[in-house]
Design a protein around this motif. Structure first.
Motif, PDB file in Angstrom:
ATOM      1  N   ARG A   1     -12.286   2.361   0.831  1.00  0.00           N
ATOM      2  CA  ARG A   1     -13.548   3.111   0.871  1.00  0.00           C
ATOM      3  C   ARG A   1     -13.531   4.184   1.956  1.00  0.00           C
ATOM      4  O   ARG A   1     -14.170   5.233   1.798  1.00  0.00           O
ATOM      5  CB  ARG A   1     -14.706   2.158   1.088  1.00  0.00           C
ATOM      6  N   ASP A   2     -12.786   3.957   3.045  1.00  0.00           N
ATOM      7  CA  ASP A   2     -12.685   4.974   4.086  1.00  0.00           C
ATOM      8  C   ASP A   2     -11.950   6.211   3.576  1.00  0.00           C
ATOM      9  O   ASP A   2     -12.389   7.347   3.778  1.00  0.00           O
ATOM     10  CB  ASP A   2     -11.963   4.403   5.307  1.00  0.00           C
ATOM     11  N   VAL A   3     -10.825   5.961   2.902  1.00  0.00           N
ATOM     12  CA  VAL A   3     -10.053   7.074   2.348  1.00  0.00           C
ATOM     13  C   VAL A   3     -10.852   7.787   1.260  1.00  0.00           C
ATOM     14  O   VAL A   3     -10.840   9.023   1.161  1.00  0.00           O
ATOM     15  CB  VAL A   3      -8.705   6.557   1.798  1.00  0.00           C
ATOM     16  N   THR A   4     -11.575   7.009   0.445  1.00  0.00           N
ATOM     17  CA  THR A   4     -12.397   7.607  -0.608  1.00  0.00           C
ATOM     18  C   THR A   4     -13.485   8.494  -0.022  1.00  0.00           C
ATOM     19  O   THR A   4     -13.782   9.576  -0.550  1.00  0.00           O
ATOM     20  CB  THR A   4     -13.033   6.499  -1.460  1.00  0.00           C
ATOM     21  N   PHE A   5     -14.085   8.051   1.067  1.00  0.00           N
ATOM     22  CA  PHE A   5     -15.131   8.846   1.714  1.00  0.00           C
ATOM     23  C   PHE A   5     -14.589  10.182   2.214  1.00  0.00           C
ATOM     24  O   PHE A   5     -15.203  11.236   2.004  1.00  0.00           O
ATOM     25  CB  PHE A   5     -15.733   8.048   2.869  1.00  0.00           C
ATOM     26  N   VAL A   6     -13.422  10.163   2.833  1.00  0.00           N
ATOM     27  CA  VAL A   6     -12.844  11.393   3.370  1.00  0.00           C
ATOM     28  C   VAL A   6     -12.463  12.348   2.246  1.00  0.00           C
ATOM     29  O   VAL A   6     -12.819  13.532   2.265  1.00  0.00           O
ATOM     30  CB  VAL A   6     -11.624  11.073   4.257  1.00  0.00           C
ATOM     31  N   PHE A   7     -11.750  11.840   1.250  1.00  0.00           N
ATOM     32  CA  PHE A   7     -11.316  12.721   0.158  1.00  0.00           C
ATOM     33  C   PHE A   7     -12.498  13.173  -0.694  1.00  0.00           C
ATOM     34  O   PHE A   7     -12.501  14.291  -1.210  1.00  0.00           O
ATOM     35  CB  PHE A   7     -10.271  12.010  -0.694  1.00  0.00           C
ATOM     36  N   GLY A   8     -13.508  12.321  -0.836  1.00  0.00           N
ATOM     37  CA  GLY A   8     -14.711  12.754  -1.548  1.00  0.00           C
ATOM     38  C   GLY A   8     -15.413  13.886  -0.826  1.00  0.00           C
ATOM     39  O   GLY A   8     -15.895  14.835  -1.465  1.00  0.00           O
ATOM     40  N   SER A   9     -15.468  13.819   0.492  1.00  0.00           N
ATOM     41  CA  SER A   9     -16.075  14.897   1.271  1.00  0.00           C
ATOM     42  C   SER A   9     -15.289  16.198   1.135  1.00  0.00           C
ATOM     43  O   SER A   9     -15.870  17.282   0.982  1.00  0.00           O
ATOM     44  CB  SER A   9     -16.153  14.493   2.751  1.00  0.00           C
ATOM     45  N   LEU A  10     -13.950  16.085   1.158  1.00  0.00           N
ATOM     46  CA  LEU A  10     -13.125  17.284   1.006  1.00  0.00           C
ATOM     47  C   LEU A  10     -13.259  17.876  -0.386  1.00  0.00           C
ATOM     48  O   LEU A  10     -13.277  19.112  -0.548  1.00  0.00           O
ATOM     49  CB  LEU A  10     -11.665  16.944   1.302  1.00  0.00           C
ATOM     50  N   LEU A  11     -13.379  17.039  -1.408  1.00  0.00           N
ATOM     51  CA  LEU A  11     -13.584  17.536  -2.774  1.00  0.00           C
ATOM     52  C   LEU A  11     -14.932  18.237  -2.896  1.00  0.00           C
ATOM     53  O   LEU A  11     -15.051  19.256  -3.593  1.00  0.00           O
ATOM     54  CB  LEU A  11     -13.487  16.392  -3.772  1.00  0.00           C
ATOM     55  N   PHE A  12     -15.937  17.714  -2.233  1.00  0.00           N
ATOM     56  CA  PHE A  12     -17.255  18.354  -2.250  1.00  0.00           C
ATOM     57  C   PHE A  12     -17.193  19.741  -1.604  1.00  0.00           C
ATOM     58  O   PHE A  12     -17.734  20.717  -2.129  1.00  0.00           O
ATOM     59  CB  PHE A  12     -18.272  17.480  -1.528  1.00  0.00           C
ATOM     60  N   VAL A  13     -16.513  19.836  -0.463  1.00  0.00           N
ATOM     61  CA  VAL A  13     -16.368  21.129   0.201  1.00  0.00           C
ATOM     62  C   VAL A  13     -15.582  22.104  -0.666  1.00  0.00           C
ATOM     63  O   VAL A  13     -15.903  23.285  -0.773  1.00  0.00           O
ATOM     64  CB  VAL A  13     -15.692  20.947   1.568  1.00  0.00           C
TER      65      VAL A  13
END
Length: 319
Positions: free
Chosen positions: A300-312
């Motif tokens: 979930r930590d990795v998902t949170f980071v990559f999800g944020s980068l995908l949003f940006v």
């Protein structure tokens, strides 16, 4: 208390509760469920990302996302209100205060240049001189109004140019509030310790978090004790200035005992930590490993980071 209720209901007890929740723990916050090392690195990354955008629309989208994250992290409504107040006053400084000061200085300058003629018109009583004085005053007012109007137009243009800059600062501030309000002092200090920050600094940060609500409580108690032993001014004066001066005096008087109590509390804390071997454990790797055991980067930590980068990336691509 909800965010909307804070507009109408506010009390010292609510402020204390918010500070206690921020200082001790916030289990229901979104960011508190992630590994603190990931959250700290994510924070550093998203303090850089807003500076890569220059248009208002993508920055506004990022600001909306930052406020959504702050709501999920249950950031104190009073801290958010203080942040928004600061940004609004920055805008008001350019649009209102600067033009008023500029217009007043221009009017005063014109009167100063013609001070002799004004004094002559007032003191002599001559009709023509008095009329000339009125003309000078009217000209000074006209120049002041013209300067204020022109400066306001320039100020509005300056605010329009500075809106992206204000948005970037607000995004960074809201994200910082969300991160440091969501994570408990223990998790924050452990994350910084694992990232290589000296333990002295991590302990100071955690100790400061712990002491903040206690200091607020003690300061409030000192204020109440001084109020019980003092007398409120019977005549409050114009705009209640005597009453506000009375409150300011109490605040200053309560500040010095508070500093003295903080010094005593710090000395007791140092002695207690030293009896438990704090200085000896600073360079012990086993002590550090014991304090940070159980920390693990999960999916979930990795998902949170990559999800944020995908949003940006989506904001960058579609705006």
């Amino acid at each position: 208390m909800k965010y909307v209720d804070a507009l109408t209901d506010i009390s010292v007890a609510d402020v204390k509760v918010d500070l206690m929740r921020t200082a001790y723990d916030n289990e229901d916050a979104l960011l508190n469920s992630f590994d603190p090392r990931v959250v700290l690195l994510w924070t550093v990354l998203f303090m850089i990302i807003p500076w890569l955008f220059y248009d208002t629309l993508p920055l506004a989208i990022l600001l909306a996302a930052a406020f959504a994250l702050a709501a999920l992290s249950q950031v104190s409504k009073y801290l958010l209100a203080l942040l928004l107040f600061g940004q609004v006053t920055n805008v008001g400084f350019f649009v209102v205060l600067v033009p008023l000061i500029g217009g007043a200085m221009r009017a005063v300058g014109h009167l100063g240049d013609n001070a002799g003629r004004v004094v002559e018109g007032v003191t002599t009583g001559d009709v023509s001189a008095f009329a000339e004085t009125g003309t000078i005053v009217a000209a000074a007012v006209g120049r002041g109004v013209h300067t204020a109007t022109t400066s306001q137009e320039v100020g509005i243009d300056a605010v329009g140019a500075l809106v992206p800059f204000f948005l970037k600062l607000t995004i960074i501030s809201v994200i910082s509030l969300a991160v440091f309000s969501a994570m408990s002092p223990q998790k924050l200090s452990k994350g910084m310790l694992r990232l290589g920050v000296p333990r002295q600094l991590t302990f100071a940060i955690a100790y400061g978090y712990r002491m903040m609500p206690l200091l607020v409580e003690e300061y409030h108690a000192l204020i109440n004790s001084f109020r019980l032993r003092s007398k409120v001014p019977e005549k409050q004066g114009l705009f209640r200035w005597r009453y506000f001066y009375y409150l300011l005096t109490l605040s200053v008087k309560a500040f010095y005992p508070l500093i003295f109590n903080v010094a005593k509390r710090s000395r007791v804390t140092v002695e207690a930590m030293e009896t438990k071997g704090f200085s000896r454990s600073l360079g012990d790797e086993r002590s550090q490993a014991l304090r940070t055991e159980g920390m693990m980067v999960r999916t979930r930590d990795v998902t949170f980071v990559f999800g944020s980068l995908l949003f940006v990336a989506a904001v960058w691509a579609f705006t």
